[in-house]
Scaffold this motif. Structure first.
Motif, PDB file in Angstrom:
ATOM      1  N   ALA A 152      -5.907  -9.032  11.511  1.00 14.13           N
ATOM      2  CA  ALA A 152      -6.740  -9.272  10.333  1.00 14.13           C
ATOM      3  C   ALA A 152      -8.230  -8.645  10.636  1.00 14.13           C
ATOM      4  O   ALA A 152      -9.155  -9.439  10.959  1.00 14.13           O
ATOM      5  N   HIS A 153      -8.737  -7.475  10.592  1.00 13.90           N
ATOM      6  CA  HIS A 153      -9.859  -6.900  11.003  1.00 13.90           C
ATOM      7  C   HIS A 153     -10.177  -5.851  10.412  1.00 13.90           C
ATOM      8  O   HIS A 153      -9.517  -4.863   9.953  1.00 13.90           O
ATOM      9  N   ASP A 154     -11.576  -5.637   9.964  1.00 16.92           N
ATOM     10  CA  ASP A 154     -12.131  -4.410   9.491  1.00 16.92           C
ATOM     11  C   ASP A 154     -12.774  -3.552  10.440  1.00 16.92           C
ATOM     12  O   ASP A 154     -13.549  -3.644  11.279  1.00 16.92           O
ATOM     13  N   ILE A 155     -11.950  -2.294  10.552  1.00 15.79           N
ATOM     14  CA  ILE A 155     -12.302  -1.454  11.700  1.00 15.79           C
ATOM     15  C   ILE A 155     -13.624  -0.636  11.579  1.00 15.79           C
ATOM     16  O   ILE A 155     -14.290  -0.260  12.508  1.00 15.79           O
ATOM     17  N   TYR A 156     -14.190  -0.867  10.307  1.00 14.35           N
ATOM     18  CA  TYR A 156     -15.472  -0.272  10.020  1.00 14.35           C
ATOM     19  C   TYR A 156     -16.462  -1.240  10.809  1.00 14.35           C
ATOM     20  O   TYR A 156     -17.687  -0.803  11.397  1.00 14.35           O
ATOM     21  N   ASP A 157     -16.342  -2.247  11.270  1.00 19.53           N
ATOM     22  CA  ASP A 157     -17.027  -3.104  11.899  1.00 19.53           C
ATOM     23  C   ASP A 157     -16.984  -3.105  13.718  1.00 19.53           C
ATOM     24  O   ASP A 157     -17.774  -3.658  14.436  1.00 19.53           O
TER      25      ASP A 157
ATOM     26  N   ASP B 206      -2.152  -9.748   1.866  1.00 18.69           N
ATOM     27  CA  ASP B 206      -1.093  -9.271   1.319  1.00 18.69           C
ATOM     28  C   ASP B 206      -0.391  -7.967   1.627  1.00 18.69           C
ATOM     29  O   ASP B 206       0.847  -8.043   1.970  1.00 18.69           O
ATOM     30  N   PHE B 207      -1.234  -7.107   2.041  1.00 18.88           N
ATOM     31  CA  PHE B 207      -0.669  -5.685   2.604  1.00 18.88           C
ATOM     32  C   PHE B 207      -0.101  -6.140   4.138  1.00 18.88           C
ATOM     33  O   PHE B 207       0.948  -5.544   4.537  1.00 18.88           O
ATOM     34  N   ALA B 208      -1.103  -7.167   4.778  1.00 19.01           N
ATOM     35  CA  ALA B 208      -0.495  -7.435   6.200  1.00 19.01           C
ATOM     36  C   ALA B 208       0.861  -7.960   6.356  1.00 19.01           C
ATOM     37  O   ALA B 208       1.867  -7.800   6.902  1.00 19.01           O
TER      38      ALA B 208
ATOM     39  N   GLY C 175      -1.454  -1.075   6.154  1.00 21.56           N
ATOM     40  CA  GLY C 175      -0.812  -0.789   4.763  1.00 21.56           C
ATOM     41  C   GLY C 175       0.605  -1.324   4.785  1.00 21.56           C
ATOM     42  O   GLY C 175       0.677  -2.689   4.761  1.00 21.56           O
ATOM     43  N   SER C 176       1.647  -0.419   4.420  1.00 24.98           N
ATOM     44  CA  SER C 176       2.865  -1.030   4.483  1.00 24.98           C
ATOM     45  C   SER C 176       3.513  -0.920   5.980  1.00 24.98           C
ATOM     46  O   SER C 176       4.848  -1.506   5.742  1.00 24.98           O
ATOM     47  N   GLY C 177       2.889  -0.555   6.789  1.00 20.85           N
ATOM     48  CA  GLY C 177       3.684  -0.523   8.220  1.00 20.85           C
ATOM     49  C   GLY C 177       4.479   0.842   8.631  1.00 20.85           C
ATOM     50  O   GLY C 177       5.115   0.995   9.653  1.00 20.85           O
ATOM     51  N   ALA C 178       4.324   1.893   7.605  1.00 18.90           N
ATOM     52  CA  ALA C 178       5.088   2.929   7.999  1.00 18.90           C
ATOM     53  C   ALA C 178       4.510   3.665   9.020  1.00 18.90           C
ATOM     54  O   ALA C 178       5.410   4.188  10.234  1.00 18.90           O
ATOM     55  N   LEU C 179       3.396   4.063   9.126  1.00 14.91           N
ATOM     56  CA  LEU C 179       2.786   4.680  10.601  1.00 14.91           C
ATOM     57  C   LEU C 179       2.830   3.579  11.633  1.00 14.91           C
ATOM     58  O   LEU C 179       3.035   4.044  12.627  1.00 14.91           O
ATOM     59  N   THR C 180       2.692   2.363  11.556  1.00 15.20           N
ATOM     60  CA  THR C 180       2.795   1.357  12.462  1.00 15.20           C
ATOM     61  C   THR C 180       4.186   1.627  13.236  1.00 15.20           C
ATOM     62  O   THR C 180       4.286   1.457  14.479  1.00 15.20           O
TER      63      THR C 180
ATOM     64  N   ALA D 126       0.856  -1.183   0.079  1.00 16.27           N
ATOM     65  CA  ALA D 126      -0.082   0.206  -0.072  1.00 16.27           C
ATOM     66  C   ALA D 126       0.896   1.427  -0.075  1.00 16.27           C
ATOM     67  O   ALA D 126       1.928   1.272   0.335  1.00 16.27           O
ATOM     68  N   GLN D 127       0.421   2.415  -0.612  1.00 18.12           N
ATOM     69  CA  GLN D 127       1.024   3.741  -0.534  1.00 18.12           C
ATOM     70  C   GLN D 127       1.272   3.995   1.226  1.00 18.12           C
ATOM     71  O   GLN D 127       0.338   3.955   1.718  1.00 18.12           O
ATOM     72  N   VAL D 128       2.437   4.601   1.317  1.00 20.73           N
ATOM     73  CA  VAL D 128       2.916   4.634   2.615  1.00 20.73           C
ATOM     74  C   VAL D 128       2.407   6.204   2.957  1.00 20.73           C
ATOM     75  O   VAL D 128       2.284   7.170   1.979  1.00 20.73           O
ATOM     76  N   ILE D 129       2.534   6.762   4.216  1.00 22.02           N
ATOM     77  CA  ILE D 129       2.461   7.859   4.656  1.00 22.02           C
ATOM     78  C   ILE D 129       3.825   8.538   4.513  1.00 22.02           C
ATOM     79  O   ILE D 129       4.705   7.884   5.277  1.00 22.02           O
ATOM     80  N   TYR D 130       3.792   9.736   4.045  1.00 26.39           N
ATOM     81  CA  TYR D 130       5.216  10.247   3.797  1.00 26.39           C
ATOM     82  C   TYR D 130       5.945  10.942   5.418  1.00 26.39           C
ATOM     83  O   TYR D 130       5.084  11.056   6.109  1.00 26.39           O
TER      84      TYR D 130
ATOM     85  N   TYR E 157      -4.876  -2.675  12.400  1.00 25.39           N
ATOM     86  CA  TYR E 157      -5.934  -3.549  11.745  1.00 25.39           C
ATOM     87  C   TYR E 157      -5.711  -3.634  10.390  1.00 25.39           C
ATOM     88  O   TYR E 157      -5.326  -2.266   9.666  1.00 25.39           O
ATOM     89  N   GLU E 158      -5.754  -4.329   9.752  1.00 24.79           N
ATOM     90  CA  GLU E 158      -5.738  -4.495   8.295  1.00 24.79           C
ATOM     91  C   GLU E 158      -6.442  -5.407   7.603  1.00 24.79           C
ATOM     92  O   GLU E 158      -6.659  -6.770   7.945  1.00 24.79           O
ATOM     93  N   ILE E 159      -7.259  -5.129   6.527  1.00 20.98           N
ATOM     94  CA  ILE E 159      -8.367  -6.171   5.936  1.00 20.98           C
ATOM     95  C   ILE E 159      -7.755  -7.045   4.903  1.00 20.98           C
ATOM     96  O   ILE E 159      -7.945  -7.902   4.400  1.00 20.98           O
TER      97      ILE E 159
ATOM     98  N   LEU F 132      -5.891   6.901  11.850  1.00 22.28           N
ATOM     99  CA  LEU F 132      -6.609   6.207  10.824  1.00 22.28           C
ATOM    100  C   LEU F 132      -5.866   6.635   9.498  1.00 22.28           C
ATOM    101  O   LEU F 132      -5.604   7.697   9.139  1.00 22.28           O
ATOM    102  N   ASP F 133      -5.720   5.668   8.348  1.00 24.52           N
ATOM    103  CA  ASP F 133      -5.400   6.143   7.175  1.00 24.52           C
ATOM    104  C   ASP F 133      -6.126   5.136   6.137  1.00 24.52           C
ATOM    105  O   ASP F 133      -5.585   4.105   5.954  1.00 24.52           O
ATOM    106  N   LEU F 134      -7.272   5.506   5.926  1.00 22.76           N
ATOM    107  CA  LEU F 134      -8.130   4.540   5.124  1.00 22.76           C
ATOM    108  C   LEU F 134      -9.212   5.211   4.384  1.00 22.76           C
ATOM    109  O   LEU F 134      -9.351   6.446   4.794  1.00 22.76           O
TER     110      LEU F 134
HETATM  111  N1  SAH Z   1      -0.568   4.166   6.842  1.00 20.24           N
HETATM  112  C1  SAH Z   1      -0.063   2.999   6.087  1.00 20.24           C
HETATM  113  C2  SAH Z   1      -0.690   2.870   4.627  1.00 20.24           C
HETATM  114  C3  SAH Z   1      -2.322   2.567   4.651  1.00 20.24           C
HETATM  115  S1  SAH Z   1      -2.813   2.393   2.905  1.00 20.24           S
HETATM  116  C4  SAH Z   1       1.433   3.272   6.022  1.00 20.24           C
HETATM  117  O1  SAH Z   1       1.774   4.313   6.331  1.00 20.24           O
HETATM  118  O2  SAH Z   1       2.047   2.276   5.517  1.00 20.24           O
HETATM  119  C5  SAH Z   1      -4.605   2.086   3.721  1.00 20.24           C
HETATM  120  C6  SAH Z   1      -4.738   0.450   4.002  1.00 20.24           C
HETATM  121  O3  SAH Z   1      -6.004   0.489   4.816  1.00 20.24           O
HETATM  122  C7  SAH Z   1      -4.837  -0.527   2.894  1.00 20.24           C
HETATM  123  O4  SAH Z   1      -3.729  -1.363   3.310  1.00 20.24           O
HETATM  124  C8  SAH Z   1      -6.000  -1.106   3.209  1.00 20.24           C
HETATM  125  O5  SAH Z   1      -6.299  -2.383   2.754  1.00 20.24           O
HETATM  126  C9  SAH Z   1      -6.666  -0.947   4.571  1.00 20.24           C
HETATM  127  N2  SAH Z   1      -7.847  -0.641   4.847  1.00 20.24           N
HETATM  128  C10 SAH Z   1      -9.164  -0.185   4.062  1.00 20.24           C
HETATM  129  N3  SAH Z   1     -10.092  -0.362   4.868  1.00 20.24           N
HETATM  130  C11 SAH Z   1      -9.705  -0.797   5.731  1.00 20.24           C
HETATM  131  C12 SAH Z   1     -10.675  -1.300   6.935  1.00 20.24           C
HETATM  132  N4  SAH Z   1     -12.203  -0.926   7.138  1.00 20.24           N
HETATM  133  N5  SAH Z   1     -10.183  -1.920   8.098  1.00 20.24           N
HETATM  134  C13 SAH Z   1      -8.952  -1.946   8.083  1.00 20.24           C
HETATM  135  N6  SAH Z   1      -8.004  -1.891   7.121  1.00 20.24           N
HETATM  136  C14 SAH Z   1      -8.772  -1.099   5.927  1.00 20.24           C
END
Ligand code: SAH
Length: 282
Positions: A172-177, A149-151, A123-128, A94-98, A144-146, A189-191
């Motif tokens: 592996a979790h959808d945070i919208y839930d 492959d990104f995880a 995403g790619s783990g940059a913020l993590t 996934a695209q990282v946060i700069y 959390y990541e849905i 949050l970055d989604l």
């Molecule tokens: N902040 C990350 C990049 C995140 S990109 C970094 O710096 O590396 C956005 C990510 O959010 C993607 O990997 C996408 O699969 C994930 N995503 C999208 N909707 C989501 C949801 N509802 N719950 C969890 N992850 C979600």
């Protein structure tokens, strides 16, 4: 010793090492023109630099900042990458946060040592990694990541730089839930649709807890702010962007660089208020 072996020897992953470079460590090679190459040192390994060979063994045991030469006579210097350098050079799914935005999110989100923090998506783990650094050895980061492959890519990146921090939980979790890990001190949050997390954030964030969301477009930021306001659980709702302009300083040529990253995203912060006791006006 690799990151895991270092952990086993009692040294914490989040600690940046000093002293001579060791096998298993990730390093950054910087050439005369400032080009960067990220590699992981391995005993007996060889790096190919534009057709010239640099044996890893000439770097292992040397101090950071040492100059080494390839078999074609090209000189590079070797350093441990900063977190910002690592993020820009690491493989991305996934695209990282700069880094300019990571820095602002960590401080504006007031992510402090010992904090319990939830983040989505990994995403790619940059913020993590930024959050792991900021919460330190006494903190907790839940990410959390849905997308599997990104995880996987995020885990590879994190392990490469930091080993396996016991302060990190990847789900592996959808945070919208919902947010299964609570109470939380901070939420980042970055989604695509952060507004869908507002009701869950109101539940999971402790009073005084801080919301930080990052989105690339204005309609996304507007919808986020409107939803935060309507929830009546947040105050101090602010949105900003960060413009970082590098400068060229060489003799008489002291001026801004010709190029800059013009747009990345809008950051929104908000503060969770205390629940209103029954009978008091809200
Ligand atoms: N902040 C990350 C990049 C995140 S990109 C970094 O710096 O590396 C956005 C990510 O959010 C993607 O990997 C996408 O699969 C994930 N995503 C999208 N909707 C989501 C949801 N509802 N719950 C969890 N992850 C979600």
């Amino acid at each position: 010793v690799g990151p895991r072996a270092r952990h086993a020897s009692g040294e914490h992953h989040l600690t940046v090492r000093a002293g001579p470079l060791a096998a298993g460590e990730v390093v950054l090679l910087v050439d005369r023109r400032g080009r960067r190459y990220l590699i992981t040192l391995a005993a007996g390994g060889v790096h190919d630099l534009r057709g010239g060979r640099i044996p890893h063994d000439v770097m292992i045991g040397r101090d950071e900042g040492s100059a080494v030469e390839s078999s074609r006579g090209e000189r590079v210097r070797v350093f441990r990458p900063t977190l910002a350098e690592f993020v820009l050079e690491m493989p991305r799914g996934a695209q990282v946060i700069y880094p300019k935005d990571l820095a602002m999110m960590a401080l504006w989100g007031d992510v402090y040592p010992g904090a319990a923090v939830v983040e989505a998506g990994t995403g790619s783990g940059a913020l993590t990694m930024t959050l792991l650094r900021a919460v330190g050895v006494a903190g907790r980061v839940f990410s959390y990541e849905i997308r599997e492959d990104f995880a996987r890519q995020a885990r590879r990146n994190i392990t490469r730089l930091m080993g396996e921090p016991d302060t990190l939980t990847l789900r592996a979790h959808d945070i919208y839930d919902g947010i299964p890990d609570a109470p939380m001190d901070r939420l980042l949050l970055d989604l695509p649709e952060p507004w869908r997390v507002v009701p869950h954030a109101a539940e999971a964030l402790r009073p005084g807890g801080i919301w930080v969301s990052y989105v690339p477009t204005v309609p996304q930021a507007a919808q986020t702010v409107e939803t935060l306001r309507a929830a009546r659980a947040f105050v101090l709702i602010d949105t900003f962007e960060t413009l970082l302009r590098p400068w060229n300083i060489e003799g008489l040529s002291v001026r801004p660089a010709h190029r800059m990253v013009a747009h990345t995203g809008l950051i929104t912060t908000a503060r969770r208020i205390a629940a209103t006791p029954a009978g008091e006006p809200s």
